[in-house]
Write an enzyme that holds these catalytic residues in place. Sequence first.
Site, PDB file in Angstrom:
ATOM      1  N   ASN A 146       0.911  -1.226  -0.015  1.00 43.52           N
ATOM      2  CA  ASN A 146       0.028   0.211   0.027  1.00 43.52           C
ATOM      3  C   ASN A 146       1.015   1.390   0.050  1.00 43.52           C
ATOM      4  O   ASN A 146       1.573   1.488   0.878  1.00 43.52           O
ATOM      5  CB  ASN A 146      -1.083  -0.094   1.185  1.00 43.52           C
ATOM      6  CG  ASN A 146      -1.645   1.284   1.534  1.00 43.52           C
ATOM      7  OD1 ASN A 146      -1.851   2.120   0.514  1.00 43.52           O
ATOM      8  ND2 ASN A 146      -2.494   1.337   2.455  1.00 43.52           N
ATOM      9  N   LYS A 173       0.189   4.218  -0.245  1.00 43.03           N
ATOM     10  CA  LYS A 173      -0.777   5.498   0.351  1.00 43.03           C
ATOM     11  C   LYS A 173      -0.375   6.660  -0.618  1.00 43.03           C
ATOM     12  O   LYS A 173      -0.332   6.514  -1.633  1.00 43.03           O
ATOM     13  CB  LYS A 173      -0.107   5.546   1.764  1.00 43.03           C
ATOM     14  CG  LYS A 173      -0.489   4.228   2.525  1.00 43.03           C
ATOM     15  CD  LYS A 173       0.035   4.383   4.037  1.00 43.03           C
ATOM     16  CE  LYS A 173      -0.223   2.911   4.756  1.00 43.03           C
ATOM     17  NZ  LYS A 173      -0.290   3.210   6.157  1.00 43.03           N
ATOM     18  N   HIS A 189      -9.845   1.331   4.747  1.00 44.50           N
ATOM     19  CA  HIS A 189      -8.261   1.430   5.534  1.00 44.50           C
ATOM     20  C   HIS A 189      -8.436   2.447   6.646  1.00 44.50           C
ATOM     21  O   HIS A 189      -9.336   3.278   6.477  1.00 44.50           O
ATOM     22  CB  HIS A 189      -7.137   1.954   4.668  1.00 44.50           C
ATOM     23  CG  HIS A 189      -5.876   1.845   5.323  1.00 44.50           C
ATOM     24  ND1 HIS A 189      -5.499   2.848   6.230  1.00 44.50           N
ATOM     25  CD2 HIS A 189      -4.908   0.854   5.321  1.00 44.50           C
ATOM     26  CE1 HIS A 189      -4.196   2.384   6.841  1.00 44.50           C
ATOM     27  NE2 HIS A 189      -3.668   1.409   5.889  1.00 44.50           N
ATOM     28  N   GLU A 200      -6.940   4.704   7.835  1.00 44.51           N
ATOM     29  CA  GLU A 200      -6.716   6.003   7.821  1.00 44.51           C
ATOM     30  C   GLU A 200      -7.890   6.851   6.860  1.00 44.51           C
ATOM     31  O   GLU A 200      -8.120   7.784   7.113  1.00 44.51           O
ATOM     32  CB  GLU A 200      -5.383   6.340   6.678  1.00 44.51           C
ATOM     33  CG  GLU A 200      -4.237   5.726   7.793  1.00 44.51           C
ATOM     34  CD  GLU A 200      -2.845   5.345   6.710  1.00 44.51           C
ATOM     35  OE1 GLU A 200      -2.919   5.390   5.893  1.00 44.51           O
ATOM     36  OE2 GLU A 200      -1.910   4.806   7.615  1.00 44.51           O
ATOM     37  N   GLU A 228      -5.452  -5.073  10.351  1.00 44.48           N
ATOM     38  CA  GLU A 228      -4.204  -3.855  10.751  1.00 44.48           C
ATOM     39  C   GLU A 228      -4.741  -3.400  11.944  1.00 44.48           C
ATOM     40  O   GLU A 228      -5.413  -2.282  11.949  1.00 44.48           O
ATOM     41  CB  GLU A 228      -4.318  -2.816   9.630  1.00 44.48           C
ATOM     42  CG  GLU A 228      -4.084  -3.435   8.123  1.00 44.48           C
ATOM     43  CD  GLU A 228      -3.510  -2.560   7.041  1.00 44.48           C
ATOM     44  OE1 GLU A 228      -2.099  -2.876   6.716  1.00 44.48           O
ATOM     45  OE2 GLU A 228      -4.000  -1.487   7.050  1.00 44.48           O
ATOM     46  N   GLY A 247       2.824   2.022  11.054  1.00 45.08           N
ATOM     47  CA  GLY A 247       3.677   2.981  10.880  1.00 45.08           C
ATOM     48  C   GLY A 247       4.555   3.283  12.135  1.00 45.08           C
ATOM     49  O   GLY A 247       5.392   4.383  12.299  1.00 45.08           O
ATOM     50  N   SER A 260       3.538  -2.310  10.377  1.00 42.77           N
ATOM     51  CA  SER A 260       4.969  -2.385  10.737  1.00 42.77           C
ATOM     52  C   SER A 260       5.620  -3.840   9.984  1.00 42.77           C
ATOM     53  O   SER A 260       6.477  -4.375  10.786  1.00 42.77           O
ATOM     54  CB  SER A 260       5.162  -2.421  11.857  1.00 42.77           C
ATOM     55  OG  SER A 260       4.899  -0.980  12.244  1.00 42.77           O
TER      56      SER A 260
HETATM   57  P1  13P Z   1       2.977   0.390   7.857  1.00 41.58           P
HETATM   58  O1  13P Z   1       3.652  -1.010   6.979  1.00 41.58           O
HETATM   59  O2  13P Z   1       3.920   1.366   7.305  1.00 41.58           O
HETATM   60  O3  13P Z   1       3.126  -0.061   9.113  1.00 41.58           O
HETATM   61  O4  13P Z   1       1.626   0.659   7.217  1.00 41.58           O
HETATM   62  C1  13P Z   1       0.822  -0.510   7.181  1.00 41.58           C
HETATM   63  C2  13P Z   1      -0.379  -0.252   6.456  1.00 41.58           C
HETATM   64  O5  13P Z   1      -1.311   0.875   6.865  1.00 41.58           O
HETATM   65  C3  13P Z   1      -0.715  -0.846   5.301  1.00 41.58           C
HETATM   66  O6  13P Z   1      -2.038  -0.504   4.663  1.00 41.58           O
END
Ligand code: 13P
Length: 241
Positions: free
Chosen positions: A8, A10, A93, A95, A160, A166, A204
């Site tokens: 992803n 983003k 997601h 976010e 997740e 992150g 992560s």
């Molecule tokens: P990270 O791997 O940066 O923690 O992000 C995970 C994520 O949100 C994938 O959709």
Amino acid sequence: MRPLIAGNWKMHGLTEDSAALARGIRAGLGDLSAEVLVCPPFTQIAAVAAILEGSGVAVGGQNFYPAPLGPHTGEISATMLRDLGARYVILGHSERRADQGETDAMVAAKVKAAVAAGLIPIVCVGETGAQRAAGQQEAVVGGQLAGSLGAEFAGVVAYEPIWAIGTGKVPTVADIRGMHAFIRAELVRLQPEGAGTRILYGGSVKPGNAAEILAVPEVGGALVGGASLVADDFLRIIAAA
Ligand code: 13P
């Protein structure tokens, strides 16, 4: 079923760095024992799909608006994603749930529209750190599964935990095993095809922890954020699968 390793990207990637990343991934692929997917921002999907054509790596989107077409200024449809070469789409997601106020009902509407357009939805679920501290993770994730997937879900679920995204923090193997077993049981209870639904872990995932996470029962792959932006890291995660 082969594990699915999904990147992803983003909101990362201008023309040159996206192309370089896609070329770097393509150049380093060995024999693929995993299914591999990258989800660039909308603006780079067509270019990345062209670079990865014939490589075995699929391309996906990160969102869309659940109407087939019409007066929705600034939005794009599932069919438009398909038209660019996308096969998958990430939905719900955390976010988007946090930044855009996406609800389970909105995610469910997108799941339906994705499948109608021939896209495979990847629906994200997960608890906050405070919810886990209060022991509410199963209630939260169970509610998201019940509300987001619709009646006859044909797609992928990604667990997740929000506190792991992150942050470099990862749940213990026992916690991942427990949540994936819970999600499997809920899928079997709620969905006609629930026994066969792939469940990804995200949060992560790095080259150094991927093998251990991917070996956990009911972990059918990984949804990777930050480490999917570095070709070598993403390739090492693919190799770990
Ligand atoms: P990270 O791997 O940066 O923690 O992000 C995970 C994520 O949100 C994938 O959709």
